[in-house]
Design an enzyme around this catalytic site. Structure first.
Site, PDB file in Angstrom:
ATOM      1  N   SER A  21      42.737  66.173  -0.243  1.00  0.00           N
ATOM      2  CA  SER A  21      42.708  66.015   1.211  1.00  0.00           C
ATOM      3  C   SER A  21      42.400  64.568   1.561  1.00  0.00           C
ATOM      4  O   SER A  21      42.806  64.079   2.614  1.00  0.00           O
ATOM      5  CB  SER A  21      41.662  66.945   1.827  1.00  0.00           C
ATOM      6  OG  SER A  21      40.346  66.515   1.518  1.00  0.00           O
ATOM      7  N   SER A  22      41.699  63.866   0.653  1.00  0.00           N
ATOM      8  CA  SER A  22      41.365  62.465   0.938  1.00  0.00           C
ATOM      9  C   SER A  22      42.632  61.609   0.994  1.00  0.00           C
ATOM     10  O   SER A  22      42.820  60.837   1.935  1.00  0.00           O
ATOM     11  CB  SER A  22      40.364  61.911  -0.077  1.00  0.00           C
ATOM     12  OG  SER A  22      40.841  62.013  -1.393  1.00  0.00           O
ATOM     13  N   GLY A  58      37.847  68.854  -0.332  1.00  0.00           N
ATOM     14  CA  GLY A  58      36.937  68.820  -1.463  1.00  0.00           C
ATOM     15  C   GLY A  58      37.276  69.823  -2.553  1.00  0.00           C
ATOM     16  O   GLY A  58      36.439  70.127  -3.400  1.00  0.00           O
ATOM     17  N   HIS A  89      43.372  62.741 -16.351  1.00  0.00           N
ATOM     18  CA  HIS A  89      42.519  61.651 -16.859  1.00  0.00           C
ATOM     19  C   HIS A  89      43.338  60.654 -17.681  1.00  0.00           C
ATOM     20  O   HIS A  89      42.814  59.995 -18.568  1.00  0.00           O
ATOM     21  CB  HIS A  89      41.333  62.205 -17.664  1.00  0.00           C
ATOM     22  CG  HIS A  89      40.296  62.859 -16.791  1.00  0.00           C
ATOM     23  ND1 HIS A  89      39.337  62.142 -16.119  1.00  0.00           N
ATOM     24  CD2 HIS A  89      40.093  64.149 -16.460  1.00  0.00           C
ATOM     25  CE1 HIS A  89      38.572  62.970 -15.410  1.00  0.00           C
ATOM     26  NE2 HIS A  89      39.016  64.190 -15.597  1.00  0.00           N
ATOM     27  N   THR A  90      44.609  60.580 -17.376  1.00  0.00           N
ATOM     28  CA  THR A  90      45.474  59.571 -18.005  1.00  0.00           C
ATOM     29  C   THR A  90      45.676  58.381 -17.079  1.00  0.00           C
ATOM     30  O   THR A  90      46.018  57.301 -17.539  1.00  0.00           O
ATOM     31  CB  THR A  90      46.852  60.179 -18.319  1.00  0.00           C
ATOM     32  OG1 THR A  90      47.294  60.896 -17.159  1.00  0.00           O
ATOM     33  CG2 THR A  90      46.782  61.138 -19.505  1.00  0.00           C
ATOM     34  N   LEU A 103      42.497  69.037  -4.228  1.00  0.00           N
ATOM     35  CA  LEU A 103      43.913  68.987  -3.853  1.00  0.00           C
ATOM     36  C   LEU A 103      44.217  67.736  -3.037  1.00  0.00           C
ATOM     37  O   LEU A 103      45.274  67.595  -2.459  1.00  0.00           O
ATOM     38  CB  LEU A 103      44.300  70.260  -3.094  1.00  0.00           C
ATOM     39  CG  LEU A 103      44.139  71.540  -3.928  1.00  0.00           C
ATOM     40  CD1 LEU A 103      44.432  72.780  -3.086  1.00  0.00           C
ATOM     41  CD2 LEU A 103      45.034  71.511  -5.167  1.00  0.00           C
ATOM     42  N   GLU A 113      39.710  54.275  -0.041  1.00  0.00           N
ATOM     43  CA  GLU A 113      38.961  55.250  -0.842  1.00  0.00           C
ATOM     44  C   GLU A 113      37.984  54.551  -1.800  1.00  0.00           C
ATOM     45  O   GLU A 113      36.841  54.960  -1.930  1.00  0.00           O
ATOM     46  CB  GLU A 113      39.939  56.148  -1.616  1.00  0.00           C
ATOM     47  CG  GLU A 113      39.248  57.204  -2.443  1.00  0.00           C
ATOM     48  CD  GLU A 113      39.967  58.558  -2.459  1.00  0.00           C
ATOM     49  OE1 GLU A 113      40.856  58.791  -1.633  1.00  0.00           O
ATOM     50  OE2 GLU A 113      39.614  59.372  -3.316  1.00  0.00           O
ATOM     51  N   ASP A 129      46.668  59.921  -6.487  1.00  0.00           N
ATOM     52  CA  ASP A 129      46.750  60.825  -5.334  1.00  0.00           C
ATOM     53  C   ASP A 129      47.582  60.210  -4.208  1.00  0.00           C
ATOM     54  O   ASP A 129      48.408  60.875  -3.586  1.00  0.00           O
ATOM     55  CB  ASP A 129      45.341  61.122  -4.785  1.00  0.00           C
ATOM     56  CG  ASP A 129      44.433  61.745  -5.830  1.00  0.00           C
ATOM     57  OD1 ASP A 129      44.944  62.180  -6.877  1.00  0.00           O
ATOM     58  OD2 ASP A 129      43.214  61.794  -5.582  1.00  0.00           O
ATOM     59  N   TYR A 164      32.569  61.209 -13.981  1.00  0.00           N
ATOM     60  CA  TYR A 164      33.860  60.518 -13.925  1.00  0.00           C
ATOM     61  C   TYR A 164      33.711  59.092 -14.467  1.00  0.00           C
ATOM     62  O   TYR A 164      34.494  58.633 -15.302  1.00  0.00           O
ATOM     63  CB  TYR A 164      34.357  60.523 -12.479  1.00  0.00           C
ATOM     64  CG  TYR A 164      35.715  59.914 -12.259  1.00  0.00           C
ATOM     65  CD1 TYR A 164      36.871  60.641 -12.504  1.00  0.00           C
ATOM     66  CD2 TYR A 164      35.841  58.608 -11.769  1.00  0.00           C
ATOM     67  CE1 TYR A 164      38.119  60.089 -12.278  1.00  0.00           C
ATOM     68  CE2 TYR A 164      37.074  58.054 -11.535  1.00  0.00           C
ATOM     69  CZ  TYR A 164      38.214  58.791 -11.786  1.00  0.00           C
ATOM     70  OH  TYR A 164      39.451  58.229 -11.543  1.00  0.00           O
TER      71      TYR A 164
HETATM   72  P1  ADP Z   1      39.603  66.110  -2.084  1.00  0.00           P
HETATM   73  O1  ADP Z   1      40.375  64.860  -1.957  1.00  0.00           O
HETATM   74  O2  ADP Z   1      39.746  66.745  -3.416  1.00  0.00           O
HETATM   75  O3  ADP Z   1      39.876  67.087  -0.992  1.00  0.00           O
HETATM   76  P2  ADP Z   1      37.425  64.283  -1.680  1.00  0.00           P
HETATM   77  O4  ADP Z   1      35.964  64.416  -1.844  1.00  0.00           O
HETATM   78  O5  ADP Z   1      38.130  63.228  -2.431  1.00  0.00           O
HETATM   79  O6  ADP Z   1      38.053  65.733  -1.976  1.00  0.00           O
HETATM   80  O7  ADP Z   1      37.764  64.041  -0.154  1.00  0.00           O
HETATM   81  C1  ADP Z   1      37.262  64.896   0.856  1.00  0.00           C
HETATM   82  C2  ADP Z   1      36.752  64.043   2.009  1.00  0.00           C
HETATM   83  O8  ADP Z   1      37.865  63.393   2.650  1.00  0.00           O
HETATM   84  C3  ADP Z   1      36.121  64.876   3.101  1.00  0.00           C
HETATM   85  O9  ADP Z   1      34.776  65.142   2.815  1.00  0.00           O
HETATM   86  C4  ADP Z   1      36.285  63.962   4.309  1.00  0.00           C
HETATM   87  O10 ADP Z   1      35.301  62.951   4.324  1.00  0.00           O
HETATM   88  C5  ADP Z   1      37.619  63.302   4.047  1.00  0.00           C
HETATM   89  N1  ADP Z   1      38.698  64.018   4.735  1.00  0.00           N
HETATM   90  C6  ADP Z   1      39.660  64.775   4.183  1.00  0.00           C
HETATM   91  N2  ADP Z   1      40.483  65.285   5.115  1.00  0.00           N
HETATM   92  C7  ADP Z   1      40.030  64.840   6.298  1.00  0.00           C
HETATM   93  C8  ADP Z   1      40.466  64.999   7.664  1.00  0.00           C
HETATM   94  N3  ADP Z   1      41.526  65.735   7.985  1.00  0.00           N
HETATM   95  N4  ADP Z   1      39.740  64.373   8.608  1.00  0.00           N
HETATM   96  C9  ADP Z   1      38.670  63.615   8.295  1.00  0.00           C
HETATM   97  N5  ADP Z   1      38.237  63.414   7.058  1.00  0.00           N
HETATM   98  C10 ADP Z   1      38.902  64.016   6.053  1.00  0.00           C
HETATM   99 MG    MG Z   2      40.095  63.114  -3.101  1.00  0.00          MG
END
Ligand code: ADP
Ligand code: MG
Length: 400
Positions: free
Chosen positions: A141-142, A136, A47-48, A139, A179, A191, A243
């Site tokens: 994934s977005s 989600g 949160h920085t 870590l 995003e 990220d 947030y």
């Molecule tokens: P985090 O980034 O912590 O994993 P987020 O809520 O920020 O969680 O992002 C997750 C979302 O990103 C998923 O619900 C999906 O919509 C999208 N996403 C992540 N990876 C993929 C992927 N490989 N293919 C399609 N969408 C993805």
């Molecule tokens: Mg994310």
């Protein structure tokens, strides 16, 4: 007896093969290449980012792989393997815009929109995505999916962004715009910077005031250490009011204190005395002390004293729990159990309210720490946590 498995990341060969297979099966033929981008874990500095401060992310060995092929028309075909199911989307590149795509498409197609908005020529393309980054879980994934698609598009359309710091910064901005503006998640760029600008074997000291970075050698293995990631699997969403409320408190405090951002607070005592609102004062104390902890952490690591960073991780978590109030019972339980079992330090990582904790452990006590965390979750009636051991992997790159 408490049982657990430690989840491992796919190798580059495995990830690329899976992406190619999905491409062949759902799109047909051979892709022009395969690109991969990592998720991240923030080692310290939470949160920085939106306070123009410091953070220290590292790239995970867990990555999203995209097999992609350029088309001669404007058609876009996207498929993604998400767990057992495959999702797909097809449309024209001109129709991708905020409001016209949502859900997972915002994070993938949205990057093409953002690059076009930035003035780049992007036509049609086909892409097949696979990932071993948990979705989600905090870590990122977005960012992994945005940055893998961004890098693939940069190479497919010869944008010249892949190989320079400036180009990669443009890709960070496009991924972040997807995003923020398409997916509607008000995240700060940390990220995407971690995914695109880290170096293998290093953590990334990121100054969020000017987005300058320094690669910090972070050789856990040489010190006999491991970083254990504990996915609490507690529900986690950044697209919610908490947030925003923390961001607003920081902005309001900055206004009252007459600084452009909390980064500029140099006299914490004076700042706290100037704030009537007790809760706001605690929010400020977290941000200011957390920035200090990042700097102290990097100084210790630079001095070869990596084994001494544990108390800084502990203090970070305690500040996030007591002053910033973004932990939750699952995160506190994971951290308490890890410390009691002999971790050098443990803290929540990411936005909070669920997601992951990390524990720095001696290699030979890792299993005991994992056992005790799983036992504590079991005793508390929480969902079984997922566990990973990670070391700093490479930034987004073309793998084939
Ligand atoms: P985090 O980034 O912590 O994993 P987020 O809520 O920020 O969680 O992002 C997750 C979302 O990103 C998923 O619900 C999906 O919509 C999208 N996403 C992540 N990876 C993929 C992927 N490989 N293919 C399609 N969408 C993805
Ligand atoms: Mg994310």
């Amino acid at each position: 007896h408490e049982t657990f498995t430690i989840g491992t990341a796919w190798s580059a060969e495995d990830g690329a093969a899976r992406a190619r297979d999905l491409f062949a099966e759902r799109i047909g033929g051979t892709p022009d290449g395969v690109w991969a981008a990592p998720g991240r874990v923030n080692v310290i500095g939470e949160h920085t980012d939106y306070n123009n401060g410091f953070c220290l992310p590292m790239a995970l060995p867990h990555r999203t792989y995209v097999a992609a092929r350029r088309r001669d028309d404007n058609q876009v075909v996207l498929v993604s393997q998400l767990g057992e199911s495959v999702v797909s989307w097809e449309g024209s590149v001109d129709q991708i815009a905020p409001g016209s795509v949502d859900g997972w498409q915002a994070y993938t197609a949205g990057v093409a929109w953002a690059l076009r908005e930035a003035g780049h020529q992007i036509g049609g393309f086909e892409a097949a995505l696979v990932t071993c980054v948990p979705l989600g879980a905090g870590l990122s994934s977005s960012a992994a999916v945005e940055c893998s698609v961004g890098l693939a598009l940069a190479d497919l359309f010869d944008l010249g962004l892949s190989d320079s710091e400036a180009g990669r910064t443009d890709l960070v901005n496009a991924a972040r715009a997807a995003e923020n503006d398409v997916a509607g998640a008000p995240t700060g760029g940390l990220d995407q910077t971690a995914s695109l600008r880290t170096t293998e074997g290093h953590a990334l000291l990121l100054d969020c005031e000017d987005w300058s970075v320094r690669q910090v050698p972070f050789d856990l293995d040489a010190a006999g250490l491991e970083l254990l990631v504990i996915d609490t699997r507690a529900s986690h969403s950044l697209v919610d009011g908490q947030y925003e409320a923390r961001r607003r408190a920081c902005e309001d405090a900055s206004r009252i204190l007459g600084v452009a951002s909390l980064r500029e607070v140099s006299d914490l005592g004076a700042a706290l005395a100037a704030l009537d609102d007790e809760e706001m004062a605690r929010r400020v104390r977290h941000v200011v002390t957390e920035n200090d902890r990042v700097i102290q952490f990097v100084e210790l690591v630079d001095a070869g004293r990596i084994r001494e960073v544990g108390p800084l991780m502990d203090a970070s978590h305690d500040s996030l729990r007591d002053d910033y109030e973004v932990t939750c019972p699952e995160l506190d339980t994971a951290v308490d159990a890890a410390r009691a079992a002999g971790a050098l330090g443990a803290r929540m990582t990411g936005g909070g309210f669920g997601g992951c904790a990390i524990a720095l452990v001696d290699r030979d006590v890792r299993n005991e720490v994992a056992t005790q965390v799983v036992k504590a979750f079991h005793d508390a009636g929480f969902t079984h946590p997922d566990l990973y051991v990670v070391s700093p992997g490479p930034a987004a790159l073309r793998v084939q």
